[in-house]
Design an enzyme around this catalytic site. Structure first.
Site: not given
Ligand SMILES: NC(=O)[C@H]1O[C@H](CO)[C@@H](O)[C@H](O)[C@H]1O
Length: 829
Positions: A373, A565-566, A571, A676, A680
């Site tokens: 990820h 989001k975090r 970001k 993600t 949503k």
């Molecule tokens: N830590 C995250 O959230 C990671 O995994 C998520 C799920 O695959 C991703 O959508 C995100 O871009 C990535 O940074």
């Protein structure tokens, strides 16, 4: 004998009057049964929380029934099973999702209203199970819902943290972390399995012993801990299948240290006990990678060892030859956090099951698959060999052997290209000798997944280029998805009803591709009117929440512009805040008459910063300082409001996302592996303002670039722009905003200095300055579209119509067919 067992089984069954009934009267009886006998309150005197507990237990009974049937059927049919290993599961609340997936929501609502209770009021009593940080953790939870709904024989394995992700408390604009003791009043959604326990070893030494003339390694542990299983039934939607999420908690192996007691060292024995239990105490609250933390490593090994012992036990109950393991077991590594499982299963197969090393290795390489990820190499986990050697001496030996065998193989394939050999080695030499968990995962896995097409391309071309050139067949992408059960049916019931009405079926709830049917109605004014009404209803709910949380009254006619989001520099929440400062500055300098043409905005930002992430915390403080200024500026009134939503979590998301008109996904291209949240928002008819990063690239393909607001450098332009450094051109508006913050226009200028320095020309790694111009253009385009409600509504409908591809059902089907090679196994009874 058989006769006796059959007679006993018939007697057992005859004592139960069949399956639990779901008519309102039966539900009422069960709820009151739990009020009296589980919650132990008189049925004539119990409050909302006790009603919630009793209600939850009655739902749990129905989950357990299906759980038993499903697992009895799996046991009987012996399908190939998937074991999804993840250190994080962001489950949120269970009550609403469970009754919806069980298909008895209406019956429960009826039963409760006759008892004088409202389902939604009781549902609000539930706390979130926040056993994870962000996207990766929620990804796991959405996957479990789809695995159950699509009838796949799957298990999730993780850790039962005593404390979930911290509660975010804002004091004077600053984030403070409060422990999330979510198990305070017990958890009706879990079943403690006191008989499912495994010993997990730590520390100690490895002895060579001679067995029948052969040298074997035996690990003499220095400490042992007991892992106890807690099962969480995961119901599928529209199926009887209910799968299991098994979470482990640490208990001291010998509950009582007699020796310490006898020597009167009673306190110490308790202290040891607590130290042991602390392994599963707290979730590491950092969304970034953790290097070299012993407790983190203990958590990783603790959960993989318990899980693998459990998986091997279950396999051996039904099979007596490990050659069958690859046909019956698929092990999935959700990022590198569970990758120690590779060394652990080798230890079990070689040291405990006495398999030959090569035989064991060949089996192991057929059962593992891996999803990463992370995009940037810096984010990949490495474990210092010192730490690993002291905590898990046998595993370090095994990893060295895996690596030396791999290096031998590699030399045969690529020759003595030492740079490449050292890049691909599992062992990283250098200042801190470490184990590269990503290299280990790739070497041992038959499939390596990226979470979006762009992400996978980046992995192939950059992050794992050496491995891709060696094993191109291993690399693929399976774009993330989110479950429409939670993100529409649970969180947006009015949209759910509207979709079923106009699509003429509820089948979209199990098949999101049917959402494309909305395109047939986009020109229907009646449909658009109802669509607008649903959005307004959800905006009203969100506006009430905002007023309750922050005291800020917002206008429903304003555009609700959301970024949740975090908090992370990549970001670019700071870009959003700078855009808001610019908008405010323009309003202040605008002629009063022109203000009538301005689109009123309610800017909503939410997200947690990792406790040690100072810059992220400064972004939160700046957001509050800017909000303070704007929201109290009577001159501006409703034209612009900025609200920070505290303690953003799954339940808050379920309320914010349906009420959003516009959502922002501003990551510097090439930095967000997928994202993600955007999916949503899309499902809820919210328009996106975004960079062409991660899964947004595929969203554009599905809905068309004229149905969202794109801006910013493309991934292939980023490196070049960075090259320019100080020579990079940034618009005046950006310099002006930066100056305003630096000069203390929002106060605390010294405190914000280091934050401003991160985006100063020549130092602006995430390119906020050079992207600011096109960002403002995209914002202007959004304003322009918003003042044409029919156009906006069409874009909103077409966004939802193209969101089906981003259902986690599609993600899971692709994983099942291409990676795990598992088939649905629906429980027939
Ligand atoms: N830590 C995250 O959230 C990671 O995994 C998520 C799920 O695959 C991703 O959508 C995100 O871009 C990535 O940074």
């Amino acid at each position: 004998g058989f006769g006796e067992r059959k007679a006993k089984a018939e007697r057992m069954f005859s004592l139960m009057d069949g399956f639990l009934k779901n008519d309102p009267f039966s539900l009422q009886k069960d709820i009151l049964h739990h009020v009296e006998y589980t919650v132990a309150r008189s049925r004539f005197n119990f409050d909302d929380y006790e009603a919630y507990q009793a209600l939850s237990h009655s739902v749990r009974d129905r989950l357990i029934e299906r759980w038993h049937d499903t697992h009895t059927y799996f046991k009987r049919t012996k399908p190939k099973r998937l074991y999804f290993l993840s250190l994080e599961f962001l489950m949120g609340r269970s009550l609403s999702n469970s009754v919806i997936n069980l298909g008895i929501q209406d019956q429960y609502a009826e039963a409760l209203s006759q008892l004088g209770f409202e389902f939604d009021v009781l549902a609000e009593q539930e706390g979130d199970a926040a056993l994870g940080n962000g996207g990766l953790a929620r990804f796991s939870a959405c996957q479990m819902d789809s695995l159950a709904t699509l009838d796949y024989p799957a298990w999730g394995y993780g850790l039962r943290y005593e404390y979930g992700l911290f509660r975010q408390i804002i004091v004077d604009g600053f984030q403070h972390e409060q422990p999330d003791y979510w198990l305070n009043f017990g958890n009706p959604w879990e079943i403690e399995r006191i008989h499912v326990t495994y010993e997990v070893k730590f520390y100690g030494t490895v002895e060579d012993v001679d067995r029948n003339g052969e040298k074997h390694e035996v690990w003499i542990p220095g400490e042992t801990v007991e892992a106890v299983a807690y099962d969480n039934p995961i119901p599928g939607y529209g199926t009887r299948n209910t799968i299991n999420l098994r979470l482990w908690a640490a208990k001291p192996s010998n509950h009582f240290d007699l020796e310490a007691y006898n020597t009167g060292d009673y306190i110490n024995s308790i202290v040891n006990r607590q130290r042991t239990e602390s392994i599963s105490n707290v979730l590491y609250p950092d969304d970034r990678s953790h290097q070299g933390k012993e407790m983190r490593l203990k958590q990783q090994y603790f959960f993989v060892s318990a899980s693998l012992q459990d998986i091997i036990r279950r396999f051996k109950e039904a099979h007596n030859n490990f050659d069958e393991l690859p046909e019956k077991v698929a092990l999935h590594l959700n990022d590198t956090h569970p990758s120690l499982s590779i060394a652990e299963i080798m230890r079990i197969l070689v040291d405990e099951e006495q398999l030959d090393w090569n035989k064991a290795w060949n089996i192991v390489c057929k059962i593992f698959s891996f999803t990463t990820h992370t995009v940037v190499a810096e984010g990949l986990e490495k474990i210092p060999t010192d730490l690993l050697g002291s905590l898990l001496p046998r595993h370090l030996q095994i990893l060295y052997k895996i690596n030396s065998n791999f290096m031998e193989e590699l030399k045969k394939r690529i020759g003595l290209d030492y740079n490449r050999l050292s890049r691909m080695s599992i062992v990283e030499e250098g200042a801190v000798k470490s184990i590269r968990m990503a290299n280990l995962s790739i070497i041992c896995s038959h499939t390596v997944n990226g979470v979006s097409k762009l992400h996978s391309d980046t992995l192939k071309m950059r992050t794992f280029k050496d491995f891709y050139e060696l094993w191109p067949e291993k690399f693929q992408y399976t774009t993330n998805g989110v479950t429409q059960r939670r993100w529409i049916v649970v969180s947006n019931p009015s949209l759910c009803a509207l979709l079923s009405k106009w699509l003429g079926t509820e089948a979209w709830i199990r098949n999101a591709d049917l959402l494309t049917g909305l395109r047939d109605h986009v020109d229907n004014t009646g449909f658009r009117h109802e669509w607008k009404m649903v959005k307004r209803l959800n905006k009203m709910r969100l506006a009430e929440y905002i007023e309750t949380m922050s005291g800020v009254k917002v206008s429903l006619d304003a555009m609700f512009d959301v970024q949740v989001k975090r908090i992370h520099e990549y970001k670019r929440q700071l870009l959003n805040i700078f855009g808001i400062i610019h908008r405010y500055d323009c309003l202040k300098n605008m002629d009063k008459n022109d203000r009538t043409k301005v689109v009123p905005r309610v800017c909503i930002i939410g997200g947690k910063a990792a406790p040690g992430y100072e810059i992220a915390k400064k972004i939160i403080k700046l957001c509050h300082a800017v909000a303070e200024k704007i929201n109290n500026d009577a001159d501006i009134g409703d034209l612009l409001k900025l609200v920070f939503i505290p303690d953003y979590n799954v339940s808050v998301a379920e309320m914010v996302i349906p009420g959003a008109d516009l959502s922002q996904h501003l990551s510097t291209a090439g930095h967000e592996a997928s994202g993600t949240g955007s999916m949503k928002f899309l499902m809820n008819g919210c328009l996106l303002l975004a960079t062409a990063d991660g899964s947004t690239v595929e969203i554009i393909e599905e809905i068309g670039s004229d149905n969202l607001f794109l801006f910013g450098a493309k991934v292939q332009e980023v490196a070049e722009l960075r090259e320019k450094g100080g020579a990079l051109k940034v618009p005046l508006q950006f310099a002006r905003v930066l100056r305003m913050v630096r000069d203390g226009y929002f106060g605390d200028k010294d405190y914000f200095k280091s934050l401003c320095d991160t985006v100063e020309v020549g130092n602006d790694f995430y390119l906020l300055g050079s992207d600011f111009g096109s960002y403002l253009e995209a914002q202007a385009a959004a304003d322009k579209a918003f003042v044409e409600p029919e156009k906006w509504t069409k874009m909103s409908i077409l966004s939802a119509a193209g969101s089906g591809r981003f259902s986690s059902d599609r993600t899971i089907r692709e994983y099942a067919e291409r990676t795990w090679k598992i088939d649905p196994c629906q429980c027939p009874f």
